[in-house]
Design an enzyme around this catalytic site. Structure first.
Site, PDB file in Angstrom:
ATOM      1  N   SER A   1       0.828  -1.206   0.000  1.00 16.95           N
ATOM      2  CA  SER A   1       0.000   0.000   0.000  1.00 16.95           C
ATOM      3  C   SER A   1       0.860   1.253   0.000  1.00 16.95           C
ATOM      4  O   SER A   1       2.012   1.231   0.449  1.00 16.95           O
ATOM      5  CB  SER A   1      -0.858  -0.024   1.261  1.00 16.95           C
ATOM      6  OG  SER A   1      -1.409   1.241   1.516  1.00 16.95           O
TER       7      SER A   1
ATOM      8  N   TYR B   1      -0.432  -0.443  10.194  1.00 16.25           N
ATOM      9  CA  TYR B   1      -0.743  -1.112   8.919  1.00 16.25           C
ATOM     10  C   TYR B   1       0.398  -0.930   7.925  1.00 16.25           C
ATOM     11  O   TYR B   1       0.899  -1.896   7.344  1.00 16.25           O
ATOM     12  CB  TYR B   1      -2.041  -0.498   8.391  1.00 16.25           C
ATOM     13  CG  TYR B   1      -2.443  -0.844   6.979  1.00 16.25           C
ATOM     14  CD1 TYR B   1      -3.022  -2.077   6.682  1.00 16.25           C
ATOM     15  CD2 TYR B   1      -2.290   0.089   5.947  1.00 16.25           C
ATOM     16  CE1 TYR B   1      -3.435  -2.369   5.383  1.00 16.25           C
ATOM     17  CE2 TYR B   1      -2.706  -0.200   4.655  1.00 16.25           C
ATOM     18  CZ  TYR B   1      -3.272  -1.430   4.378  1.00 16.25           C
ATOM     19  OH  TYR B   1      -3.681  -1.714   3.102  1.00 16.25           O
TER      20      TYR B   1
ATOM     21  N   LYS C   1       3.008  -3.742   6.367  1.00 18.46           N
ATOM     22  CA  LYS C   1       3.186  -3.913   4.917  1.00 18.46           C
ATOM     23  C   LYS C   1       4.671  -3.811   4.541  1.00 18.46           C
ATOM     24  O   LYS C   1       5.182  -4.596   3.752  1.00 18.46           O
ATOM     25  CB  LYS C   1       2.399  -2.837   4.151  1.00 18.46           C
ATOM     26  CG  LYS C   1       0.892  -2.984   4.205  1.00 18.46           C
ATOM     27  CD  LYS C   1       0.430  -4.167   3.391  1.00 18.46           C
ATOM     28  CE  LYS C   1      -1.083  -4.186   3.210  1.00 18.46           C
ATOM     29  NZ  LYS C   1      -1.565  -5.476   2.672  1.00 18.46           N
TER      30      LYS C   1
HETATM   31  N1  LIG Z   1      -8.741  -1.499  -1.246  1.00 19.10           N
HETATM   32  C1  LIG Z   1      -7.759  -0.593  -1.179  1.00 19.10           C
HETATM   33  O1  LIG Z   1      -7.984   0.596  -1.363  1.00 19.10           O
HETATM   34  C2  LIG Z   1      -6.344  -1.032  -0.919  1.00 19.10           C
HETATM   35  C3  LIG Z   1      -5.313  -0.089  -0.962  1.00 19.10           C
HETATM   36  C4  LIG Z   1      -4.015  -0.488  -0.703  1.00 19.10           C
HETATM   37  C5  LIG Z   1      -3.774  -1.821  -0.421  1.00 19.10           C
HETATM   38  N2  LIG Z   1      -4.782  -2.723  -0.369  1.00 19.10           N
HETATM   39  C6  LIG Z   1      -4.492  -4.110  -0.030  1.00 19.10           C
HETATM   40  O2  LIG Z   1      -5.152  -4.986  -0.938  1.00 19.10           O
HETATM   41  C7  LIG Z   1      -5.583  -6.162  -0.258  1.00 19.10           C
HETATM   42  C8  LIG Z   1      -7.063  -6.406  -0.511  1.00 19.10           C
HETATM   43  O3  LIG Z   1      -7.797  -5.276  -0.089  1.00 19.10           O
HETATM   44  P1  LIG Z   1      -9.370  -5.288   0.072  1.00 19.10           P
HETATM   45  O4  LIG Z   1      -9.809  -3.898  -0.082  1.00 19.10           O
HETATM   46  O5  LIG Z   1      -9.965  -6.347  -0.783  1.00 19.10           O
HETATM   47  O6  LIG Z   1      -9.500  -5.713   1.615  1.00 19.10           O
HETATM   48  P2  LIG Z   1     -10.731  -6.445   2.357  1.00 19.10           P
HETATM   49  O7  LIG Z   1     -10.716  -5.975   3.778  1.00 19.10           O
HETATM   50  O8  LIG Z   1     -11.991  -6.284   1.581  1.00 19.10           O
HETATM   51  O9  LIG Z   1     -10.302  -7.975   2.316  1.00 19.10           O
HETATM   52  C9  LIG Z   1      -9.353  -8.517   3.177  1.00 19.10           C
HETATM   53  C10 LIG Z   1      -9.821  -9.902   3.535  1.00 19.10           C
HETATM   54  O10 LIG Z   1      -8.865 -10.504   4.434  1.00 19.10           O
HETATM   55  C11 LIG Z   1      -9.592 -11.392   5.242  1.00 19.10           C
HETATM   56  N3  LIG Z   1      -8.923 -11.783   6.481  1.00 19.10           N
HETATM   57  C12 LIG Z   1      -8.750 -11.030   7.597  1.00 19.10           C
HETATM   58  N4  LIG Z   1      -8.222 -11.787   8.579  1.00 19.10           N
HETATM   59  C13 LIG Z   1      -8.056 -13.026   8.068  1.00 19.10           C
HETATM   60  C14 LIG Z   1      -7.555 -14.243   8.604  1.00 19.10           C
HETATM   61  N5  LIG Z   1      -7.141 -14.341   9.885  1.00 19.10           N
HETATM   62  N6  LIG Z   1      -7.541 -15.337   7.810  1.00 19.10           N
HETATM   63  C15 LIG Z   1      -7.972 -15.264   6.530  1.00 19.10           C
HETATM   64  N7  LIG Z   1      -8.454 -14.143   5.969  1.00 19.10           N
HETATM   65  C16 LIG Z   1      -8.496 -13.044   6.735  1.00 19.10           C
HETATM   66  C17 LIG Z   1     -10.879 -10.636   5.557  1.00 19.10           C
HETATM   67  O11 LIG Z   1     -11.893 -11.540   5.983  1.00 19.10           O
HETATM   68  C18 LIG Z   1     -11.180  -9.937   4.239  1.00 19.10           C
HETATM   69  O12 LIG Z   1     -12.120 -10.649   3.475  1.00 19.10           O
HETATM   70  C19 LIG Z   1      -5.218  -5.955   1.206  1.00 19.10           C
HETATM   71  O13 LIG Z   1      -3.997  -6.606   1.455  1.00 19.10           O
HETATM   72  C20 LIG Z   1      -5.031  -4.476   1.328  1.00 19.10           C
HETATM   73  O14 LIG Z   1      -4.131  -4.146   2.365  1.00 19.10           O
HETATM   74  C21 LIG Z   1      -6.070  -2.353  -0.619  1.00 19.10           C
END
Ligand SMILES: NC(=O)c1ccc[n+]([C@@H]2O[C@H](COP(=O)([O-])OP(=O)(O)OC[C@H]3O[C@@H](n4cnc5c(N)ncnc54)[C@H](O)[C@@H]3O)[C@@H](O)[C@H]2O)c1
Ligand SMILES: *[C@@H]1O[C@H](CO)[C@@H](O)[C@H](O)[C@H]1NC(C)=O
Length: 322
Positions: A124, A150, A154
């Site tokens: 991120s 966070y 990362k």
């Molecule tokens: N969406 C954004 O704007 C954004 C920006 C930068 C980085 N990211 C990264 O992209 C990735 C996906 O983002 P997203 O928006 O889909 O996030 P999200 O929160 O929708 O999905 C993350 C998933 O991880 C799962 N999770 C949490 N704890 C867990 C565990 N113990 N075991 C198994 N699964 C578990 C959650 O249930 C959730 O479904 C993440 O790594 C996030 O940090 C997202």
């Protein structure tokens, strides 16, 4: 060929699974896993026979061992699971367990069961703290000093991905995502949730809260471009990365004011009126610590795609409402 996506019950994982199924040959299977059994993405229903949905709590080493086994190797593993920015700021121990400990354990499990496997880790822009106003960050001109737990988690995983790749344990790529906007589904625990809420909720006829000032600038990317680039990340030759396996993905610098204007242009005055300004200091503090402008030449050299304009982004989002 077989691909694994962790955190695939989440927004990006669901979209990525659908995108991979649509683009890969019929011989490719995709395993999607989450702490609750992930749903079959609606847009992937015609490929359901190539999709395996697995419930696993990745903080359990036993459950990771069952998921990742030498007798069923993956060609690529997408590591997407996690506790988002506000969530891991609010619950330090949970963030450490899920974002750091579980991910480190997965990397080690991959190292011993399927050495050399391709790994795409979603990092991120939160690996960076605030830059001086107007400064344009790239991968080498500004040190990543996170200002959240966070972002720190990362950055630690990025460091491991680079080292494990240097040693040949995995073939890793850490892609630093901008804030994914406009994100469908429900509001989230991410401090950046409002960036999607202020567009999405009005299209559902619901109110949305804007917790930061309108002059706030954000580094965003449309879901369509993010999915294209996550799929592309698998195909970048390892030599293209050089010493570091981290890359800032393309995005768009946009102010909240410009977002609201685009909302009004495409959604009309009634939808714009559903956005209520209600300042929240805790959210604002996290959001203001992020830098809104990046130069992504490195990503372009690797063949990653540029993002679309804010108007085009909202048009794509709005097209599902007509
Ligand atoms: N969406 C954004 O704007 C954004 C920006 C930068 C980085 N990211 C990264 O992209 C990735 C996906 O983002 P997203 O928006 O889909 O996030 P999200 O929160 O929708 O999905 C993350 C998933 O991880 C799962 N999770 C949490 N704890 C867990 C565990 N113990 N075991 C198994 N699964 C578990 C959650 O249930 C959730 O479904 C993440 O790594 C996030 O940090 C997202
Ligand atoms: C970052 O920008 C500097 C100039 O400000 C340049 O010298 C350097 O090559 C750039 N690095 C990348 C990875 O683009």
């Amino acid at each position: 060929m077989s691909i694994l996506i962790t955190g695939a019950g989440g927004y990006v994982g669901q979209e990525l699974a659908a995108g991979l199924l649509a683009l890969t040959p019929a011989s490719t299977t995709v395993t999607i896993t989450d702490v609750n059994e992930p749903a079959i993405p609606a847009s992937a229903s015609q490929h359901a026979d190539r999709l395996k949905c697995v419930k696993a709590d990745l903080t359990s080493t036993k459950e990771v061992d069952e998921l990742i086994r030498a007798d069923s190797p993956f060609e690529t593993v997408y590591i997407l699971h996690g506790i988002m920015s506000s969530g891991s700021e609010a619950d330090f121990e949970l963030g450490m367990r899920v974002n750091l400990d579980a991910t480190r354990y997965i990397l080690d499990r991959l190292r011993v069961t399927m050495s050399g496997v391709k790994v795409v880790f979603t990092s991120s822009l939160a690996v960076y703290g605030p830059a001086p106003s107007g400064f344009i960050i790239n991968e080498t001109n500004f040190p990543p000093v996170p200002s959240s737990s966070y972002g720190s988690q990362k950055l630690i995983i990025e460091t491991l991905v680079t080292d494990y790749s240097r040693r040949g344990f995995i073939d890793g790529r850490s892609v630093r995502l901008p804030t994914v906007t406009v994100r469908a589904g429900a509001p989230t625990q991410a401090a950046s949730s409002f960036a999607s809420d202020i567009i999405r909720e009005p299209f559902h006829g619901r109110k949305a809260v804007l917790p930061v000032g309108k002059d706030t600038e954000l580094w965003i990317c449309s879901p369509g471009t993010i999915i294209k680039n996550l799929i592309h990340a698998r195909t970048v030759p390892r030599e293209a990365f050089g010493e570091s396996r981290s890359v800032n993905l393309p995005g768009l610098k946009v102010s909240v004011h410009q977002m609201l204007q685009a909302l009004q242009e495409i959604g009309g005055q009634e939808r714009r009126a559903l956005v209520e300004e209600k300042y929240d200091a805790a959210t604002d503090k996290i959001v203001q610590s992020w830098t809104p402008q990046f130069s992504t030449d490195r990503a372009f050299q690797m063949g990653f795609h540029a993002d679309v304009s804010m108007l085009e982004n909202i048009k794509q989002f709005a097209s599902s409402f007509v």
